[in-house]
Design a protein around this motif. Structure first.
Motif, PDB file in Angstrom:
ATOM      1  N   ASP A 643       1.816  -7.917 -16.421  1.00 51.05           N
ATOM      2  CA  ASP A 643       1.533  -6.901 -17.297  1.00 51.05           C
ATOM      3  C   ASP A 643       0.367  -6.284 -17.360  1.00 51.05           C
ATOM      4  N   VAL A 644       0.301  -4.861 -17.775  1.00 51.31           N
ATOM      5  CA  VAL A 644      -1.067  -4.125 -18.145  1.00 51.31           C
ATOM      6  C   VAL A 644      -0.777  -3.326 -19.156  1.00 51.31           C
ATOM      7  N   GLU A 645      -1.891  -3.022 -19.826  1.00 48.01           N
ATOM      8  CA  GLU A 645      -2.010  -2.057 -20.929  1.00 48.01           C
ATOM      9  C   GLU A 645      -3.089  -0.948 -20.595  1.00 48.01           C
ATOM     10  N   VAL A 646      -2.654   0.144 -20.359  1.00 44.32           N
ATOM     11  CA  VAL A 646      -3.971   1.245 -20.095  1.00 44.32           C
ATOM     12  C   VAL A 646      -3.998   2.085 -21.314  1.00 44.32           C
ATOM     13  N   GLY A 647      -5.172   2.515 -21.455  1.00 47.19           N
ATOM     14  CA  GLY A 647      -5.534   3.496 -22.551  1.00 47.19           C
ATOM     15  C   GLY A 647      -5.304   4.807 -22.084  1.00 47.19           C
ATOM     16  N   PRO A 648      -5.557   5.743 -23.227  1.00 47.57           N
ATOM     17  CA  PRO A 648      -5.106   7.029 -22.931  1.00 47.57           C
ATOM     18  C   PRO A 648      -6.223   7.763 -21.822  1.00 47.57           C
ATOM     19  N   ASN A 649      -5.744   8.647 -20.926  1.00 44.15           N
ATOM     20  CA  ASN A 649      -6.424   9.166 -19.810  1.00 44.15           C
ATOM     21  C   ASN A 649      -7.267   7.975 -19.144  1.00 44.15           C
ATOM     22  N   SER A 650      -7.013   6.773 -18.840  1.00 46.10           N
ATOM     23  CA  SER A 650      -7.818   5.979 -18.280  1.00 46.10           C
ATOM     24  C   SER A 650      -7.115   5.135 -17.182  1.00 46.10           C
ATOM     25  N   GLU A 651      -7.880   4.289 -16.559  1.00 43.12           N
ATOM     26  CA  GLU A 651      -7.250   3.370 -15.552  1.00 43.12           C
ATOM     27  C   GLU A 651      -7.274   1.960 -16.074  1.00 43.12           C
ATOM     28  N   ALA A 652      -6.417   1.039 -15.552  1.00 41.44           N
ATOM     29  CA  ALA A 652      -6.604  -0.476 -15.686  1.00 41.44           C
ATOM     30  C   ALA A 652      -6.208  -1.146 -14.506  1.00 41.44           C
ATOM     31  N   GLN A 653      -6.988  -2.397 -14.110  1.00 41.02           N
ATOM     32  CA  GLN A 653      -6.738  -2.972 -13.026  1.00 41.02           C
ATOM     33  C   GLN A 653      -5.965  -4.189 -13.273  1.00 41.02           C
ATOM     34  N   THR A 654      -5.064  -4.611 -12.513  1.00 41.14           N
ATOM     35  CA  THR A 654      -4.417  -6.208 -12.568  1.00 41.14           C
ATOM     36  C   THR A 654      -4.465  -6.642 -11.008  1.00 41.14           C
ATOM     37  N   SER A 655      -4.081  -7.859 -10.813  1.00 41.01           N
ATOM     38  CA  SER A 655      -4.124  -8.418  -9.589  1.00 41.01           C
ATOM     39  C   SER A 655      -2.993  -9.490  -9.590  1.00 41.01           C
ATOM     40  N   PHE A 656      -2.559  -9.669  -8.189  1.00 40.88           N
ATOM     41  CA  PHE A 656      -1.612 -10.593  -7.795  1.00 40.88           C
ATOM     42  C   PHE A 656      -2.201 -11.701  -7.003  1.00 40.88           C
ATOM     43  N   VAL A 657      -1.465 -12.779  -6.928  1.00 43.77           N
ATOM     44  CA  VAL A 657      -1.951 -13.801  -6.200  1.00 43.77           C
ATOM     45  C   VAL A 657      -1.162 -13.759  -5.137  1.00 43.77           C
ATOM     46  N   VAL A 658      -1.969 -13.869  -3.991  1.00 45.11           N
ATOM     47  CA  VAL A 658      -1.651 -14.034  -2.601  1.00 45.11           C
ATOM     48  C   VAL A 658      -1.512 -15.349  -2.035  1.00 45.11           C
ATOM     49  N   ARG A 659      -0.500 -15.808  -1.748  1.00 48.92           N
ATOM     50  CA  ARG A 659      -0.444 -17.235  -0.986  1.00 48.92           C
ATOM     51  C   ARG A 659       0.214 -17.080   0.571  1.00 48.92           C
ATOM     52  N   VAL A 660      -0.739 -17.815   1.260  1.00 50.61           N
ATOM     53  CA  VAL A 660      -0.413 -17.713   2.664  1.00 50.61           C
ATOM     54  C   VAL A 660      -0.369 -18.937   3.522  1.00 50.61           C
ATOM     55  N   SER A 661       0.654 -19.117   4.468  1.00 49.42           N
ATOM     56  CA  SER A 661       1.100 -20.362   4.992  1.00 49.42           C
ATOM     57  C   SER A 661       0.590 -20.216   6.540  1.00 49.42           C
ATOM     58  N   THR A 662       0.730 -19.219   6.976  1.00 51.24           N
ATOM     59  CA  THR A 662       0.283 -18.867   8.436  1.00 51.24           C
ATOM     60  C   THR A 662      -0.276 -17.756   8.518  1.00 51.24           C
ATOM     61  N   SER A 663      -0.785 -17.337   9.894  1.00 51.04           N
ATOM     62  CA  SER A 663      -1.255 -16.011  10.158  1.00 51.04           C
ATOM     63  C   SER A 663      -0.173 -15.129  10.215  1.00 51.04           C
ATOM     64  N   GLY A 664      -0.558 -13.785  10.250  1.00 50.93           N
ATOM     65  CA  GLY A 664       0.379 -12.841  10.106  1.00 50.93           C
ATOM     66  C   GLY A 664       0.168 -11.340   9.556  1.00 50.93           C
ATOM     67  N   THR A 665       1.216 -10.755   9.411  1.00 52.00           N
ATOM     68  CA  THR A 665       1.106  -9.501   8.758  1.00 52.00           C
ATOM     69  C   THR A 665       2.512  -9.022   7.995  1.00 52.00           C
ATOM     70  N   THR A 666       2.261  -8.666   6.829  1.00 51.68           N
ATOM     71  CA  THR A 666       3.348  -8.102   5.932  1.00 51.68           C
ATOM     72  C   THR A 666       3.010  -7.045   5.105  1.00 51.68           C
ATOM     73  N   VAL A 667       4.092  -6.558   4.348  1.00 50.49           N
ATOM     74  CA  VAL A 667       4.073  -5.523   3.470  1.00 50.49           C
ATOM     75  C   VAL A 667       4.409  -5.673   2.276  1.00 50.49           C
ATOM     76  N   ALA A 668       3.322  -5.726   1.175  1.00 49.35           N
ATOM     77  CA  ALA A 668       3.688  -5.753  -0.403  1.00 49.35           C
ATOM     78  C   ALA A 668       4.159  -4.450  -0.800  1.00 49.35           C
ATOM     79  N   ARG A 669       5.224  -4.491  -1.579  1.00 49.78           N
ATOM     80  CA  ARG A 669       5.755  -3.305  -2.106  1.00 49.78           C
ATOM     81  C   ARG A 669       5.530  -3.218  -3.556  1.00 49.78           C
ATOM     82  N   GLU A 670       4.674  -2.370  -4.305  1.00 48.21           N
ATOM     83  CA  GLU A 670       4.492  -2.418  -5.786  1.00 48.21           C
ATOM     84  C   GLU A 670       5.281  -1.487  -6.218  1.00 48.21           C
ATOM     85  N   GLN A 671       5.884  -1.731  -7.689  1.00 52.15           N
ATOM     86  CA  GLN A 671       6.720  -0.794  -8.268  1.00 52.15           C
ATOM     87  C   GLN A 671       6.439  -0.868  -9.787  1.00 52.15           C
ATOM     88  N   LEU A 672       6.308   0.169 -10.537  1.00 53.36           N
ATOM     89  CA  LEU A 672       6.121   0.482 -12.083  1.00 53.36           C
ATOM     90  C   LEU A 672       7.518  -0.011 -12.444  1.00 53.36           C
TER      91      LEU A 672
END
Length: 726
Positions: A643-672
């Protein structure tokens, strides 16, 4: 034998070798011959009086392969001929009647017209010319315009134009019969509505109350000038009855109208056929938006006169004035409607008054029915494709004047009132020519729309419902296009309502330049109806210049959307498409100002990491949204929601926790997501790459296992039993 064969070939040559312009179609429909030489009437005197004289200007177009030389244009009439029936008039116009025209008015030298060339000739007669004095009786006469050769005969390969010459009663002796009453009504409206991007962008970027939502749609500069030019004709022609669309009156300035139509020319006939008021409400069109009372309020706003009053007339849409449609119009406050077509309840053997009183569930309504032939010509349409002289405005006007004179002569002692409806797109030049000609027509009395509306009903009112149910609305276009527009508008309005309830942080106010908040009175200023005229009081001006509350601004967004909706449900396909698209673009632009700014790529060197995502809000009010993240891997995953609240005409940052069990590459898809987890906006992607390092617990375990296995191997190497020969 050879001679006989040559004769036979000569006799039968026309059957297979006729030139293209002389061939007849095979579909059984009579068409005008496609002559390689075309005549077009550019100007001609529509009414000949004792002081008018006669003038004509004709264009000759040579589409043939050879030049025309030594040709002349003969303009001839028959001063003694009287048309005896409507079919007689129409047959002459279509070139199907063989009426001699021996009386020459003018013969004009054409000169040479080159192949694929054009030449215009002009001629005139003074009022005292003998040819005009020979017209000793009033009324329409046949008129022929024909290219002739040096010998006086018709030029081969040419087709004459057949039109009319109408002599007025001015300067003639004889009995004057009562004039026929003509009401010429001109709708002052437009289907050229456009999105006012300055207003829509201003609404989305500013919380100022000075931006009016009703201005989200506008007229192009050229269209506004054309409307103003037509409106100004009222000063020249007092009998021109202008029926103004209340939505366009502000663009005209100070309108000169004798009546108003429904706002936006809203299609009541289709509304009645759809029979689903809820579909219109969901699209942003309330009944209040197109009531007669609303139209009067808009007129008062345009005039700056709170006491202004005029007749409100419902103009016909795509459908017909069925009893259901008439009930709808009367319920909305319209006591008068105009039927432009499909309301023929009487024998059309003669032109008669077509004013009807119809009882409805909400009171009596007066139906004014347009005279079909005169109205078609006034709307710049020929009476048929075969009427070649009616392919230009001058030719159509010539026919209209002649037709009106014939109608008067049909029943010279009968008082009749006819309605002539001009077209929405009729230009001011043609209207000027028409009204000038009618002012010279001694057999015509130009009546007001009030006179027509108060005429006696042509049929007993009690008989009207049964007649309408029996004869009106038998063939009407489908309502599918209207339903498609309603559904599209409902979707775009739903997007705005979802933003208001599930994204916007309510109860907030945009900060003024000095950091102060607006008063409660100002915050409520956005709740006014979109049809309410703007107030000019000082307090209202102060409110308009102040900032709105978030709730008031949310209402402004809906009102701006609804400004698109009303003209979208007019009878015009072009307006419908432009307004539906404009409403959708407005809703899309609102949501597109909230965007995700992903990390782009992330390199993970531990079991857990943080993936930052930025939400940008380019709107003047705060928002509250959720961001979802999903990967396509089971070994590299992220937390799902933030969840994120953003003020008028501004930006706000949030973060997601990434958990890894092995080496590799993947793509995370973010959606509002909105606060009800409904997605919006574009999906963004972040590439996550994982590389195992010694500091990893799993890496240490692997290394320890490798050491144990190595030591075990050495132990076995030293303690194994060797072969004798080793």
């Amino acid at each position: 034998m050879a001679v006989l064969l040559a004769v036979l070939l000569t006799l039968f040559a026309p059957l297979g070798a006729a030139p293209a312009w002389a061939q007849e179609p095979t579909d059984g429909v009579t068409q005008p011959s496609a002559s390689p030489v075309a005549l077009q009437i550019e100007e001609i005197t529509p009414v000949v009086t004792d002081s008018s004289g006669f003038a004509v200007r004709v264009t000759i177009e040579n589409h043939g392969t050879a030049a025309i030389e030594h040709a002349r244009l003969a303009v001839r009439t028959n001063a003694q001929y009287n048309f005896v029936s409507r079919s007689d008039v129409q047959a002459w116009a279509e070139g199907a009647a063989m009426i001699p025209t021996p009386d020459e008015l003018l013969t004009l030298d054409v000169g040479t017209v080159e192949a694929d060339g054009v030449r215009t000739v002009h001629g005139e007669l003074h009022a005292d010319a003998g040819q005009l004095r020979a017209l000793t009786a009033w009324g329409p006469r046949p008129l022929t315009l024909e290219l002739i050769g040096e010998d006086g005969g018709a030029l081969p390969g040419t087709t004459p134009l057949q039109t009319f010459l109408t002599r007025s009663q001015a300067g003639l002796h004889g009995e004057r019969t009562p004039a026929i009453n003509l009401t010429v009504a001109m709708p002052l409206t437009s289907h050229d509505w456009k999105t006012n991007t300055a207003v829509t962008d201003g609404l989305l970027s500013s919380g100022s109350g000075s931006v009016r939502p009703s201005d989200a749609v506008t007229l192009g500069a050229d269209d506004a000038r054309a409307l103003k030019a037509k409106d100004e004709l009222a000063a020249r022609f007092e009998h021109l009855q202008i029926v103004g669309d209340p939505l366009v009156l502000r663009a005209v300035g100070t309108p000169h109208v004798q009546a108003i139509s429904q706002p936006g020319m809203f299609d009541m006939t289709t509304y009645a056929r759809v029979g689903d008021a809820g579909a219109y409400t969901r699209a942003g069109i309330t009944d209040q938006g197109w009531r007669a009372e609303t139209g009067v309020n808009l007129l008062r706003s345009a005039l700056g006169d709170e006491g202004a009053q005029t007749r409100a007339i419902a103009w016909q849409g795509e459908g017909s004035w069925t009893m259901q449609a008439l009930n709808t119009a009367r319920a909305q406050g319209y006591e008068t409607v105009v039927a432009t077509r499909d309301f023929a309840l009487q024998d059309d053997a003669t032109a008669t008054t077509e004013t009807y009183r119809v009882p409805t569930d909400h009171g009596e309504v007066t139906v004014l029915t347009a005279q079909s032939t005169l109205s078609a010509l006034a709307q710049q349409q020929p009476t048929s494709a075969q009427a070649s002289a009616e392919q230009t405005d001058a030719g159509r006007l010539q026919r209209l004047i002649a037709q009106s004179a014939f109608y008067q002569m049909e029943q010279p002692y009968e008082s009749r009132s006819l309605l002539v409806c001009l077209g929405e797109s009729t230009n001011s030049t043609f209207v000027t020519s028409l009204m000038t000609a009618l002012n010279s027509a001694s057999w015509v009395h130009l009546a007001s729309i009030d006179e027509l509306a108060t005429a006696e009903s042509a049929i007993e009112p009690s008989q009207m419902p049964d007649l309408i149910n029996q004869y009106v609305g038998q063939q009407m276009p489908a309502v599918s296009t209207a339903l498609e527009a309603l559904n599209a508008l409902a979707r775009s309005r739903d997007d705005i309502e979802r933003f208001n309830t599930s994204i916007l942080v309510a109860g907030q106010s945009a900060q003024a330049a000095d950091g102060s908040s607006p008063s409660a009175a100002v915050q409520e200023s956005g709740t006014a109806s979109p049809q309410s005229p703007p107030s000019t009081s000082p307090s209202a001006s102060a409110q308009a210049s102040a900032r709105l509350s978030a709730d008031a601004w949310a209402q402004y967004l809906l009102q701006a959307h609804d400004a698109f909706a009303l003209p979208a449900l007019s009878p015009h396909a072009s307006a419908r498409e432009a307004m539906v698209n404009g409403a959708q673009r407005f809703a899309d632009a609102l949501l597109s100002r909230i965007t995700l700014v992903p990390s782009g790529s992330l390199n993970v060197v531990s079991e857990t990491a943080s993936m930052p995502v930025t939400v940008s809000n380019k709107l003047p009010y705060p928002i509250s949204v959720r961001v979802s993240s999903l990967t396509d891997s089971m070994e590299i995953v992220t937390s799902r929601l933030s969840d994120v609240e953003v003020g008028p005409n501004s930006e706000a940052q949030t973060s997601f926790v990434v958990r890894v069990s092995t080496s590799g590459t993947t793509v995370a898809r973010e959606q509002l997501l909105d606060r009800h987890d409904q997605p919006f906006g574009a999906v963004q992607q972040t590439t996550i790459t994982s590389s195992l390092q010694l500091s990893d617990k799993s890496g240490i375990a692997i290394i320890a296992l490798a050491v144990v296995l190595g030591l075990l191997g050495l132990w076995r190497q030293f303690h194994r039993k060797k072969d004798p020969d080793e």
